[in-house]
Write an enzyme that holds these catalytic residues in place. Sequence first.
Site, PDB file in Angstrom:
ATOM      1  CG  ASP A 179      -5.268  -1.521  14.210  1.00 37.78           C
ATOM      2  OD1 ASP A 179      -4.224  -1.272  14.838  1.00 37.78           O
ATOM      3  OD2 ASP A 179      -5.293  -1.799  12.991  1.00 37.78           O
ATOM      4  CD  GLU A 196      -4.783  -4.949  14.192  1.00 40.02           C
ATOM      5  OE1 GLU A 196      -5.914  -5.451  14.385  1.00 40.02           O
ATOM      6  OE2 GLU A 196      -4.394  -4.570  13.075  1.00 40.02           O
ATOM      7  CE1 TYR A 207      -6.067   2.184   9.836  1.00 37.08           C
ATOM      8  CE2 TYR A 207      -6.785   1.570  12.036  1.00 37.08           C
ATOM      9  CZ  TYR A 207      -6.494   1.231  10.734  1.00 37.08           C
ATOM     10  OH  TYR A 207      -6.655  -0.061  10.328  1.00 37.08           O
ATOM     11  CG  ASN A 256      -1.993   1.011   1.195  1.00 37.73           C
ATOM     12  OD1 ASN A 256      -2.212   1.659   0.177  1.00 37.73           O
ATOM     13  ND2 ASN A 256      -2.690   1.172   2.315  1.00 37.73           N
ATOM     14  CG  HIS A 263      -2.830   2.027  12.459  1.00 34.86           C
ATOM     15  ND1 HIS A 263      -2.131   2.831  11.610  1.00 34.86           N
ATOM     16  CD2 HIS A 263      -3.321   1.021  11.702  1.00 34.86           C
ATOM     17  CE1 HIS A 263      -2.191   2.339  10.382  1.00 34.86           C
ATOM     18  NE2 HIS A 263      -2.911   1.236  10.411  1.00 34.86           N
ATOM     19  NE  ARG A 271      -4.067  -7.802  12.617  1.00 39.55           N
ATOM     20  CZ  ARG A 271      -4.968  -7.723  11.650  1.00 39.55           C
ATOM     21  NH1 ARG A 271      -5.525  -8.809  11.155  1.00 39.55           N
ATOM     22  NH2 ARG A 271      -5.313  -6.554  11.150  1.00 39.55           N
TER      23      ARG A 271
HETATM   24  O1  EZ4 Z   1      -3.541   0.568   7.979  1.00 39.70           O
HETATM   25  O2  EZ4 Z   1      -3.421  -2.044   5.588  1.00 39.70           O
HETATM   26  O3  EZ4 Z   1      -5.537  -3.688  10.616  1.00 39.70           O
HETATM   27  N1  EZ4 Z   1      -5.458  -3.084   9.607  1.00 39.70           N
HETATM   28  C1  EZ4 Z   1      -4.657  -2.045   9.380  1.00 39.70           C
HETATM   29  C2  EZ4 Z   1      -4.683  -1.540   7.966  1.00 39.70           C
HETATM   30  C3  EZ4 Z   1      -3.440  -0.762   7.558  1.00 39.70           C
HETATM   31  C4  EZ4 Z   1      -3.304  -0.750   6.075  1.00 39.70           C
HETATM   32  C5  EZ4 Z   1      -1.958  -0.160   5.674  1.00 39.70           C
HETATM   33  O4  EZ4 Z   1      -1.694  -0.472   4.372  1.00 39.70           O
HETATM   34  O5  EZ4 Z   1      -4.020  -1.563  10.260  1.00 39.70           O
HETATM   35  O6  EZ4 Z   1      -5.809  -0.767   7.797  1.00 39.70           O
HETATM   36 CO    CO Z   2      -3.942  -3.059  11.916  1.00 36.30          CO
END
Ligand code: EZ4
Ligand code: CO
Length: 406
Positions: free
Chosen positions: A213, A239, A159, A37, A215, A286
């Site tokens: 998540d 996550e 996000y 990505n 992130h 993951r």
């Molecule tokens: O941000 O795949 O758990 N999923 C994620 C994704 C990532 C994208 C980055 O390319 O964290 O949404």
């Molecule tokens: Co993720």
Amino acid sequence: MKISNAEIFVTCPGRNFVILKIETDQGVVGYGDGTLNGRELPVASYLRDCMVPMLIGMDPRRIEDIWQTLYRGAYWQGGPVAMSALASVDIALWDIKGKMAGMPIYDLLGGRSRDRLMLYGHASGADIPQTVDAVGAWFERGYKVIRAQTGVPGTKTIYGVNPAGGASLGFVPSQADLPIEHVWDSEAYLRMVPKLFETLSSRFGDSVQFVHDSHHRLRPIEAARLSKELEQFRLFWLEDVCRPERADRFRLIRNASTTPLALGEVFHGIQECQPYFEENLIDFIRIAAIHTGGLTHARRIIDYAALHDVRTGLHGPPDVSPIGMAAHVHLGAWAPNFGVQEWATMPAPEMNDVFAHEHVIEGGHVTPSGAPGLGIRFNEDEARKHEFKRSYIGLNRLPDGTAWNY
Ligand code: EZ4
Ligand code: CO
């Protein structure tokens, strides 16, 4: 038997994908996914300039030898671009082997451990009531594991949440032809997330489990606090609480609570998994086969995970194409240590013109097709109609403007 040709497709049916087609002198063809990505063209160039010239003339049946030759032969082993390129080659070769054998790939891996794979879907909302609505819609469809992300007061965009506001049943990628900037405020986030899961728990009780998540945005001490405060809500997993480069930082988080931890979507090889497995620091791995050298290497990681009671939660965001998702369906059908499969395929209508899935998604599960190889059809003419569009993942800045992990 020889590889006679290889063709690279960079197609954009709603978002960009890098698809490799391998042709053989016996007419059997295979498809692989190497989408990285925001970095799609470097993978295409790596394939075109470095790997494809070596592939022509090789025996496509010798998957392991081709894998080792392309990996070791680079001298500069590994890295996300090379491991995604290698993944597309490897997945295409398994597709060819399955078609030659007349068997689905899960049978080549050792056969199915289960008839169907549990899936989770993505729910989000601008605020808690909207997130509750989105979770409710997945619940009605029979999902037993649901990802929940919510907006944070004082933070305009974040996000996993639709920037237009409202409840969202799908994943909302932060992508544009230049990076979109977001503000990241750990304290505001840490105040909000426990409230979300308190509400969701009282609303849905024991009937579902949640995934969340972070992130890679928290510092270890913040991550420890979050995992501790969420413990009472019995998440399915929490996550990517921190960036994964320093596994030792996870000891603090691990010791703080029994909230299961998931990690590894940015990994590209087994070495990165090693400290997390050896020290029992995570519960779910993951990885995406399309970023970790394909089925050959992902299988190795999954076997290693099993030794440490780590289950699979293979990455399934919209940037994994249906070809990559099919690879995950086969791995998940086989893996004795399967956990859950994320499913957030790009919802664009053009997707169905380019990719035709033979795997059946219903009631929170996917049932693997018994078709030979990957069980996926790729329409090359349709793919050629959708040209690559430059697209970046978002950027984060702390409230004072400092650049931060996205
Ligand atoms: O941000 O795949 O758990 N999923 C994620 C994704 C990532 C994208 C980055 O390319 O964290 O949404
Ligand atoms: Co993720």
